[in-house]
Design a protein around this motif. Structure first.
Motif, PDB file in Angstrom:
ATOM      1  N   UNK A   1     -62.990 -14.706  99.196  1.00 29.69           N
ATOM      2  CA  UNK A   1     -62.616 -14.672  97.997  1.00 29.69           C
ATOM      3  C   UNK A   1     -63.226 -15.354  96.995  1.00 29.69           C
ATOM      4  N   UNK A   2     -63.234 -14.944  95.706  1.00 31.78           N
ATOM      5  CA  UNK A   2     -63.993 -15.317  94.431  1.00 31.78           C
ATOM      6  C   UNK A   2     -63.280 -16.695  94.239  1.00 31.78           C
ATOM      7  N   UNK A   3     -62.119 -16.699  94.400  1.00 31.38           N
ATOM      8  CA  UNK A   3     -61.158 -17.860  94.079  1.00 31.38           C
ATOM      9  C   UNK A   3     -61.544 -19.332  94.749  1.00 31.38           C
ATOM     10  N   UNK A   4     -61.502 -20.372  93.687  1.00 30.26           N
ATOM     11  CA  UNK A   4     -62.133 -21.506  94.178  1.00 30.26           C
ATOM     12  C   UNK A   4     -61.509 -22.093  95.298  1.00 30.26           C
ATOM     13  N   UNK A   5     -60.267 -21.930  95.424  1.00 29.50           N
ATOM     14  CA  UNK A   5     -59.383 -22.356  96.573  1.00 29.50           C
ATOM     15  C   UNK A   5     -58.197 -21.603  96.480  1.00 29.50           C
TER      16      UNK A   5
ATOM     17  N   UNK B   1     -61.063 -27.598  90.479  1.00 24.92           N
ATOM     18  CA  UNK B   1     -62.266 -27.088  90.948  1.00 24.92           C
ATOM     19  C   UNK B   1     -62.482 -25.567  90.203  1.00 24.92           C
ATOM     20  N   UNK B   2     -63.548 -25.371  89.206  1.00 24.84           N
ATOM     21  CA  UNK B   2     -63.621 -24.212  88.592  1.00 24.84           C
ATOM     22  C   UNK B   2     -63.250 -24.254  87.091  1.00 24.84           C
TER      23      UNK B   2
ATOM     24  N   UNK C   1     -44.764 -23.146  88.399  1.00 23.81           N
ATOM     25  CA  UNK C   1     -45.632 -22.034  88.114  1.00 23.81           C
ATOM     26  C   UNK C   1     -46.745 -22.302  87.330  1.00 23.81           C
ATOM     27  N   UNK C   2     -48.018 -22.106  87.747  1.00 24.77           N
ATOM     28  CA  UNK C   2     -49.025 -22.057  86.918  1.00 24.77           C
ATOM     29  C   UNK C   2     -49.572 -20.755  86.694  1.00 24.77           C
ATOM     30  N   UNK C   3     -50.211 -20.299  85.414  1.00 27.93           N
ATOM     31  CA  UNK C   3     -50.732 -19.426  85.220  1.00 27.93           C
ATOM     32  C   UNK C   3     -52.279 -19.596  84.332  1.00 27.93           C
ATOM     33  N   UNK C   4     -53.228 -19.220  84.896  1.00 29.85           N
ATOM     34  CA  UNK C   4     -54.598 -19.745  84.411  1.00 29.85           C
ATOM     35  C   UNK C   4     -55.423 -18.682  84.315  1.00 29.85           C
ATOM     36  N   UNK C   5     -56.439 -18.807  83.304  1.00 27.92           N
ATOM     37  CA  UNK C   5     -57.582 -18.011  83.175  1.00 27.92           C
ATOM     38  C   UNK C   5     -58.999 -18.816  82.865  1.00 27.92           C
ATOM     39  N   UNK C   6     -59.874 -17.980  82.712  1.00 30.15           N
ATOM     40  CA  UNK C   6     -61.446 -18.672  82.652  1.00 30.15           C
ATOM     41  C   UNK C   6     -61.739 -19.932  83.609  1.00 30.15           C
ATOM     42  N   UNK C   7     -61.152 -19.311  84.852  1.00 26.77           N
ATOM     43  CA  UNK C   7     -61.693 -20.099  86.113  1.00 26.77           C
ATOM     44  C   UNK C   7     -63.066 -19.525  86.505  1.00 26.77           C
ATOM     45  N   UNK C   8     -63.905 -20.648  86.795  1.00 29.32           N
ATOM     46  CA  UNK C   8     -65.312 -20.135  87.349  1.00 29.32           C
ATOM     47  C   UNK C   8     -65.008 -19.476  88.825  1.00 29.32           C
ATOM     48  N   UNK C   9     -65.618 -18.306  88.847  1.00 28.14           N
ATOM     49  CA  UNK C   9     -65.422 -17.806  90.328  1.00 28.14           C
ATOM     50  C   UNK C   9     -66.255 -18.552  91.363  1.00 28.14           C
ATOM     51  N   UNK C  10     -65.981 -18.663  92.630  1.00 30.09           N
ATOM     52  CA  UNK C  10     -66.711 -19.311  93.656  1.00 30.09           C
ATOM     53  C   UNK C  10     -67.424 -18.273  94.289  1.00 30.09           C
ATOM     54  N   UNK C  11     -68.836 -18.747  94.715  1.00 33.82           N
ATOM     55  CA  UNK C  11     -69.603 -17.944  95.445  1.00 33.82           C
ATOM     56  C   UNK C  11     -68.940 -17.362  96.841  1.00 33.82           C
ATOM     57  N   UNK C  12     -68.816 -16.299  97.110  1.00 35.26           N
ATOM     58  CA  UNK C  12     -68.122 -15.957  98.283  1.00 35.26           C
ATOM     59  C   UNK C  12     -68.972 -14.923  99.103  1.00 35.26           C
ATOM     60  N   UNK C  13     -68.579 -14.390 100.028  1.00 33.83           N
ATOM     61  CA  UNK C  13     -69.446 -13.526 101.037  1.00 33.83           C
ATOM     62  C   UNK C  13     -68.589 -12.431 101.488  1.00 33.83           C
ATOM     63  N   UNK C  14     -69.387 -11.397 102.180  1.00 32.17           N
ATOM     64  CA  UNK C  14     -68.516 -10.300 102.883  1.00 32.17           C
ATOM     65  C   UNK C  14     -68.200 -10.906 104.348  1.00 32.17           C
TER      66      UNK C  14
END
Length: 313
Positions: free
Chosen positions: A50-54, A103-104, A119-132
């Motif tokens: 996942x590209x989500x930081x966490x 993070x991010x 509830x939190x709604x966010x934008x502009x969070x830096x993507x995390x380096x992820x993998x296949x």
């Protein structure tokens, strides 16, 4: 409220508990998440695919509680628009839109739902380096969905539809006992959120997507070999058409391995009402152990403390 949803996807679920070290070991060494960031008494856990930081944040606290549920928006303008709509409708904010230091980074608004969850709604969070994720690798690709217990589920479902623009995908019922579970979507995935009829407001379960059925079965087998308490599964649901295996984490929260959750055609989809008196509606494969009231009660979880109280971070 506009019929257009400004929420794009589910980001993460944040939980607190006294047995922090034990929970951290469970999610990293057994469940298959990766600690991306951490500090004393807090751990940010990522899914490798996942590209989500966490996708899970663990926080040490004297009391077990759900800190918040986080969703994404397309951009900061949408976060501002959503916040303005919520304030105009009298929804109580935890804080107005602002830069966040998790993070991010990013830009987020926090608010209480009708029952006091944050509830939190966010934008502009830096993507995390992820993998296949590779074949036969039984670690989570992403956080699939989160469901919450509610003593007033009809009102809570209506709140998320009205204020956050969620759409109803399907509903489960038990004959004349009425409706018990509602699946809600914010994109074309069958559900990223849902509400379960329960005796009190509490966390019901969090589900983690695996690469495919083989990886799902390998993960299920690993949990069983390690002696993790299994609640239900493996099987395949009718609503969402996804596989399922449910377990309890070290704090007594229900967590699920799943795969192949249905992707809908928004132009043609119509919600179904599935009656669980037909066992195929609960488990199409017929492979899962029989669900009963004692197993179901474990997912009712503990009474949620801190409703209408913001978490410390």
């Amino acid at each position: 409220m506009s019929d257009t949803s400004l929420i794009t996807h589910l980001r993460h679920i944040d939980v607190a508990m006294p047995n922090f070290a034990e929970q951290r070991r469970f999610y990293t060494e057994l469940w298959g998440l990766t600690e991306s960031h951490g500090d004393t008494g807090v751990s940010f856990l990522a899914a490798e695919g996942s590209p989500e930081q966490y996708v899970v944040r663990l926080r040490e606290d004297a009391h077990k509680r759900t800190d918040l549920i986080a969703f994404g928006a397309a951009d900061v303008a949408d976060v501002d628009t959503l916040a303005a709509r919520l304030m105009a409708q009298g929804v109580r904010l935890v804080h107005e839109p602002r830069a966040i230091d998790t993070p991010g980074g990013g830009y987020a608004v926090r608010f209480f739902d009708n029952e006091g969850r944050v509830v939190e709604v966010s934008a502009d969070v830096a993507p995390r380096r992820h993998r296949t994720i590779e074949a036969r690798e039984s670690v989570p690709v992403r956080l699939s969905h989160v469901l919450m217990n509610s003593p007033t589920p009809e009102a809570t479902v209506a709140w998320y539809i009205k204020y956050l623009g969620f759409r109803l995908s399907d509903t489960l019922c038990v004959g004349g006992r009425g409706e018990i579970m509602w699946f809600l979507r914010c994109n074309t995935i069958h559900h990223s959120f849902g509400i379960v009829r329960g005796p009190h407001a509490a966390f019901h379960h969090a589900s983690f997507e695996l690469r495919g059925v083989d990886e799902f079965m390998r993960g299920t087998g690993r949990m069983r070999r390690m002696g993790i308490e299994r609640l239900w599964g493996p099987g395949r649901h009718r609503a969402g058409d996804n596989s399922f295996s449910y377990f309890l984490d070290r704090a007594g929260n229900t967590v699920e391995y799943t795969t192949e959750l249905e992707v809908l055609d928004e132009d043609t989809w119509h919600p179904h009402l599935y009656d669980l008196r037909d066992p195929a509606n609960a488990d199409q494969w017929g492979t899962a152990n029989e669900m009963d009231e004692f197993i179901a009660a474990k997912s009712h979880n503990d009474v949620a403390p801190g409703l209408f109280v913001a978490p410390p971070m």
